[in-house]
Design a protein around this motif. Structure first.
Motif, PDB file in Angstrom:
ATOM      1  N   GLU A 143       0.822  -1.205   0.000  1.00  0.00           N
ATOM      2  CA  GLU A 143       0.000   0.000   0.000  1.00  0.00           C
ATOM      3  C   GLU A 143       0.856   1.254   0.000  1.00  0.00           C
ATOM      4  OE1 GLU A 143      -3.112   2.170   3.020  1.00  0.00           O
ATOM      5  OE2 GLU A 143      -3.678   0.247   2.131  1.00  0.00           O
ATOM      6  N   THR A 144       0.480   2.175  -0.863  1.00  0.00           N
ATOM      7  CA  THR A 144       1.067   3.512  -0.870  1.00  0.00           C
ATOM      8  C   THR A 144       0.068   4.464  -0.240  1.00  0.00           C
ATOM      9  OG1 THR A 144       2.305   3.053  -2.892  1.00  0.00           O
ATOM     10  CG2 THR A 144       1.981   5.351  -2.309  1.00  0.00           C
ATOM     11  N   GLU A 145       0.534   5.288   0.704  1.00  0.00           N
ATOM     12  CA  GLU A 145      -0.346   6.198   1.424  1.00  0.00           C
ATOM     13  C   GLU A 145       0.099   7.628   1.179  1.00  0.00           C
ATOM     14  OE1 GLU A 145      -0.249   4.820   5.489  1.00  0.00           O
ATOM     15  OE2 GLU A 145      -1.493   3.094   4.976  1.00  0.00           O
ATOM     16  N   LEU A 146      -0.862   8.500   0.883  1.00  0.00           N
ATOM     17  CA  LEU A 146      -0.564   9.896   0.574  1.00  0.00           C
ATOM     18  C   LEU A 146      -1.457  10.807   1.394  1.00  0.00           C
ATOM     19  CD1 LEU A 146       0.911  11.861  -1.687  1.00  0.00           C
ATOM     20  CD2 LEU A 146      -1.462  12.064  -2.473  1.00  0.00           C
ATOM     21  N   VAL A 147      -0.873  11.888   1.901  1.00  0.00           N
ATOM     22  CA  VAL A 147      -1.642  12.976   2.488  1.00  0.00           C
ATOM     23  C   VAL A 147      -1.179  14.268   1.827  1.00  0.00           C
ATOM     24  CG1 VAL A 147      -0.006  13.140   4.436  1.00  0.00           C
ATOM     25  CG2 VAL A 147      -2.261  14.227   4.591  1.00  0.00           C
ATOM     26  N   ALA A 148      -2.129  15.048   1.333  1.00  0.00           N
ATOM     27  CA  ALA A 148      -1.818  16.316   0.664  1.00  0.00           C
ATOM     28  C   ALA A 148      -2.645  17.419   1.304  1.00  0.00           C
ATOM     29  CB  ALA A 148      -2.120  16.226  -0.833  1.00  0.00           C
ATOM     30  N   GLU A 149      -2.012  18.567   1.535  1.00  0.00           N
ATOM     31  CA  GLU A 149      -2.675  19.709   2.161  1.00  0.00           C
ATOM     32  C   GLU A 149      -2.722  20.879   1.190  1.00  0.00           C
ATOM     33  OE1 GLU A 149      -1.948  22.856   5.882  1.00  0.00           O
ATOM     34  OE2 GLU A 149      -0.501  21.259   5.460  1.00  0.00           O
ATOM     35  N   TYR A 150      -3.892  21.490   1.077  1.00  0.00           N
ATOM     36  CA  TYR A 150      -4.054  22.685   0.240  1.00  0.00           C
ATOM     37  C   TYR A 150      -5.053  23.593   0.932  1.00  0.00           C
ATOM     38  CZ  TYR A 150      -4.532  25.551  -3.989  1.00  0.00           C
ATOM     39  OH  TYR A 150      -4.511  26.587  -4.890  1.00  0.00           O
ATOM     40  N   GLU A 151      -4.592  24.751   1.382  1.00  0.00           N
ATOM     41  CA  GLU A 151      -5.432  25.712   2.104  1.00  0.00           C
ATOM     42  C   GLU A 151      -6.151  25.024   3.265  1.00  0.00           C
ATOM     43  OE1 GLU A 151      -7.849  27.848  -0.685  1.00  0.00           O
ATOM     44  OE2 GLU A 151      -6.134  28.636  -1.784  1.00  0.00           O
ATOM     45  N   THR A 165      -6.051  16.382  -7.623  1.00  0.00           N
ATOM     46  CA  THR A 165      -6.589  17.366  -8.548  1.00  0.00           C
ATOM     47  C   THR A 165      -8.100  17.537  -8.350  1.00  0.00           C
ATOM     48  OG1 THR A 165      -4.868  16.922 -10.186  1.00  0.00           O
ATOM     49  CG2 THR A 165      -6.902  17.985 -10.964  1.00  0.00           C
ATOM     50  N   ALA A 166      -8.807  16.400  -8.224  1.00  0.00           N
ATOM     51  CA  ALA A 166     -10.252  16.462  -7.996  1.00  0.00           C
ATOM     52  C   ALA A 166     -10.563  17.023  -6.616  1.00  0.00           C
ATOM     53  CB  ALA A 166     -10.869  15.074  -8.148  1.00  0.00           C
ATOM     54  N   GLY A 167      -9.769  16.610  -5.633  1.00  0.00           N
ATOM     55  CA  GLY A 167     -10.054  16.997  -4.261  1.00  0.00           C
ATOM     56  C   GLY A 167     -10.000  18.490  -4.004  1.00  0.00           C
ATOM     57  N   ILE A 168      -9.132  19.202  -4.709  1.00  0.00           N
ATOM     58  CA  ILE A 168      -8.984  20.635  -4.476  1.00  0.00           C
ATOM     59  C   ILE A 168      -9.397  21.461  -5.692  1.00  0.00           C
ATOM     60  CG2 ILE A 168      -7.127  20.232  -2.824  1.00  0.00           C
ATOM     61  CD1 ILE A 168      -5.133  21.129  -4.943  1.00  0.00           C
ATOM     62  N   SER A 169     -10.160  20.847  -6.605  1.00  0.00           N
ATOM     63  CA  SER A 169     -10.489  21.502  -7.875  1.00  0.00           C
ATOM     64  C   SER A 169     -11.213  22.828  -7.694  1.00  0.00           C
ATOM     65  CB  SER A 169     -11.354  20.558  -8.729  1.00  0.00           C
ATOM     66  OG  SER A 169     -12.531  20.187  -8.038  1.00  0.00           O
ATOM     67  N   ASP A 170     -12.063  22.934  -6.669  1.00  0.00           N
ATOM     68  CA  ASP A 170     -12.821  24.174  -6.480  1.00  0.00           C
ATOM     69  C   ASP A 170     -12.039  25.257  -5.729  1.00  0.00           C
ATOM     70  OD1 ASP A 170     -12.991  22.260  -4.370  1.00  0.00           O
ATOM     71  OD2 ASP A 170     -14.473  23.520  -3.379  1.00  0.00           O
ATOM     72  N   LEU A 171     -10.842  24.918  -5.260  1.00  0.00           N
ATOM     73  CA  LEU A 171     -10.024  25.904  -4.541  1.00  0.00           C
ATOM     74  C   LEU A 171      -8.982  26.549  -5.439  1.00  0.00           C
ATOM     75  CD1 LEU A 171      -9.343  24.039  -1.162  1.00  0.00           C
ATOM     76  CD2 LEU A 171     -11.138  25.691  -1.693  1.00  0.00           C
ATOM     77  N   ARG A 172      -8.816  26.061  -6.618  1.00  0.00           N
ATOM     78  CA  ARG A 172      -7.736  26.554  -7.500  1.00  0.00           C
ATOM     79  C   ARG A 172      -8.269  27.527  -8.530  1.00  0.00           C
ATOM     80  NH1 ARG A 172      -4.536  22.440 -10.330  1.00  0.00           N
ATOM     81  NH2 ARG A 172      -2.880  23.978 -10.184  1.00  0.00           N
TER      82      ARG A 172
END
Length: 496
Positions: free
Chosen positions: A433-441, A489-496
C-alpha cells in the motif's frame, strides 16, 4: 479482560496528539476542579475533536439484561420538575444536529424527551438524582442510533440531562461531585477506569469526560459494558451526557467531547459554533455544501492495473465498516475534526479475487491552522503505523517523503509512505500500500492505494534487486503517481 488503562493512548483531547490524564491524575482531578476558577461566558468557538472507536461485534443475540430500558411512550409528563422560578426548558437540551456520530456508527436521532430526569436510570454510575442534589429544574432527552442503519445495534444509547441550580457556585459543586462519582462509579461492581478527559472552552465553566468499563451480567455477551459520562458546568447550570454501549477490549474508549461542548451552548441558550456532520461515514454529498462528488476522483480517471485483466476495471464499492482510508490510520477520520468529508472507494477484481484497492477521502477544515494540525497527525500515523483497523499489523516499508513537487495540482505540502500487510490467503500474498496525504489551504486529500503481490512488490526496475521480474512491466511507480495526481486534482479543484 485487558487493562483498560493500556488503551488510553487512543483517547485524545482537542489538539491532535494531545496527552490525556493518567489514571492517577484522574483520581486527583476532583480537587483540581474545585480550585479552578470559572471562565467567563463567551461566544468563542471551542476547538474540539471527536475520537472514534472501532466497531463492536456481538456474538450473543442482544446486549444482556443490563441494557437500558426503552422509555415508556407516555413519559413526556411522567416526572415533572419541582416548581421554581427557573427559565430552563426543553429548548436547552441538545438536538441530534449537535451530536457527533462516531465512525462507523450511524447518526444519532431523538427517541424521547422528559420533563424531569425520566422514569428509569440514565447513568449506571450516578446514584443520586439531580433533584436530590438541589436542582430547581431538570430536563432529559434520549437518543438512539438511526434505526435500520448498519452498525445501529452496536452504537448503544446516548442521553443528555440539563439542570439549573440556585447559583454558579452550587452548580460547580454539584458538577465536581458528579464527576467524582463518574470516575469511581459506585453504582456498578467491578468498574474500571478506562479514560478521563477535560472539557473546556466556549461557554463552559468546567467539565470532564470519564469512561469506565465493567463486566456484564450476561455471560454470553462477548464484550464489556462501557459508560462514558460528560459533566459540564456553565454558569448556574449543569449538563450530564451519558453514552452506554458494549465494547471489546481492543476498542478505544468513547469520547463525547464535541457533543458535550455543543450541548453546553444549548444549555445556556446559545447556538453551537457549528453543527457537526451527522454522518461522518457518508460517501455521498456531505451535510455542508463545501464538498461534493466533483471533489472525488472518478473510476475512469484511474490508470489500469495492467498486471491483471479485469472485466470491470476500477469498480466503485462500499467496503465493510472497519476498512479505513489508510492502513496506517490510527483513528477514524472524524477524530481529525473536519467540518465536512467526502470519500470514495474502488477495487480491481479478477475472476478469482480483488487485487487492487483505491481509498480516497477529502476533508474540509474550519481554517488553515486546523488543516495543518490534521496533516501533522496523519503524518504521525504514516511514520509509526500505530493502529490497524484492518485486523492486521501493517509494516512501514518507506517513511513519508515530500512529493508535493510531483503533483500537478500544486498542494502546499504532500507526503507519501509505503506499508505492507498480509493477504487473506495466509500464503505469500501481500498487500503493498502507498499512502498519501496532501494539504491545500483548508483541505486535506488522503489516498490509500494497495496492490496484491508477494512476496515481492508489484514491480521493480532495478535489475540488481532480487525481486526484479523482467516479464513484469515496471509500471507500478507511474501508476501510483497517476492515482495520486487524479485524486488530489479532484479533491482541491474548487479551490484553485
Amino acid at each position: 479482560m485487558s487493562d483498560p488503562i493500556s488503551r488510553l493512548d487512543q483517547f485524545r483531547a482537542d489538539a491532535p496528539g494531545a496527552p490525556i490524564n493518567s489514571a492517577a491524575e484522574a483520581r486527583r482531578r476532583g480537587d483540581q476542579i474545585r480550585r479552578r476558577t470559572r471562565a467567563a461566558v463567551t461566544a468563542g468557538v471551542a476547538a474540539v475533536a471527536a475520537v472514534v472507536a472501532g466497531p463492536v461485534i456481538f456474538l450473543s443475540t442482544g446486549l444482556g439484561d443490563r441494557g437500558i430500558d426503552p422509555a415508556p411512550a407516555t413519559s413526556d409528563s411522567a416526572v415533572a420538575s419541582s416548581p421554581s422560578a427557573s427559565d430552563l426548558t426543553r429548548a436547552n437540551l441538545p438536538t441530534e444536529d449537535d451530536l457527533v456520530a462516531d465512525d462507523p456508527y450511524p447518526a444519532w436521532t431523538q427517541e424521547q424527551t422528559y420533563d424531569g430526569e425520566g422514569t428509569n436510570a440514565y447513568n449506571d454510575c450516578l446514584t443520586e438524582s439531580l433533584g436530590d442534589a438541589g436542582a430547581q429544574a431538570t430536563f432529559r432527552r434520549d437518543f438512539v442510533a438511526k434505526p435500520g442503519e448498519e452498525m445501529a445495534d452496536a452504537a448503544g444509547t446516548l442521553n443528555a440531562v440539563v439542570a439549573e441550580f440556585d447559583s454558579p457556585d452550587e452548580a460547580e459543586k454539584v458538577s465536581v461531585d458528579l464527576s467524582d462519582a463518574a470516575i469511581s462509579c459506585p453504582g456498578v461492581k467491578g468498574a474500571e477506569l478506562a479514560g478521563t478527559l477535560p472539557v473546556e472552552g466556549g461557554v463552559i465553566s468546567s467539565g470532564s469526560i470519564d469512561v469506565v468499563t465493567y463486566q456484564p451480567d450476561d455471560p454470553d455477551m462477548n464484550a464489556v459494558w462501557e459508560t462514558a459520562t460528560a459533566v459540564v458546568a456553565a454558569d448556574d447550570r449543569v449538563l450530564v451526557m451519558t453514552r452506554k454501549r458494549g465494547v471489546q477490549d481492543y476498542v478505544s474508549p468513547t469520547t463525547l467531547q464535541t457533543s458535550a461542548v455543543n450541548a453546553a451552548y444549548r444549555m445556556v441558550g446559545a447556538t453551537p459554533p457549528r453543527a457537526p456532520s451527522t454522518d461522518p461515514t457518508a460517501t455521498g454529498p456531505p451535510t455542508e455544501d463545501v464538498l461534493g462528488d466533483a471533489n472525488l476522483v472518478a473510476a475512469d480517471e484511474l490508470p489500469a492495473l495492467d498486471r491483471f485483466e479485469s472485466a470491470l476495471g476500477w469498480n466503485g464499492y462500499t467496503p465493510t465498516p472497519d476498512v479505513p482510508t489508510l492502513a496506517c490510520q490510527k483513528e477514524w477520520l472524524s477524530s481529525l475534526g473536519a467540518t465536512a468529508k467526502v470519500a470514495t472507494d474502488y477495487r480491481w477484481d479478477t475472476d478469482r479475487a480483488m487485487v487492487g484497492q483505491v481509498h480516497v477521502a477529502v476533508l474540509e477544515f474550519a481554517d488553515e491552522d486546523a488543516a495543518g494540525a490534521a496533516y501533522n497527525e496523519v503524518m504521525e500515523w504514516m511514520e509509526v503505523c500505530p493502529a490497524n483497523k484492518l485486523g492486521v499489523d501493517p509494516t512501514v516499508t518507506s517513511l513519508p517523503i515530500d512529493v508535493s513537487d510531483d503533483l500537478d495540482a500544486g498542494p502546499k505540502r504532500a507526503a507519501r509512505s509505503q506499508a505492507t500487510y498480509p493477504g487473506l490467503d495466509g500464503g505469500d500474498s501481500t498487500w503493498f500500500e502507498t499512502e498519501l496525504v496532501a494539504e491545500y489551504e483548508t483541505r486535506l486529500v488522503l489516498v490509500g492505494y494497495g496492490e496484491l503481490a508477494g512476496p515481492c512488490p508489484p514491480s521493480t526496475g532495478d535489475k540488481n534487486d532480487p525481486c526484479y521480474q523482467p516479464d513484469q512491466p515496471d509500471s507500478w511507480p507511474d501508476r501510483i503517481l497517476a492515482i495520486e495526481k487524479a485524486a488530489v486534482t479532484a479533491g482541491i479543484s474548487d479551490l484553485r
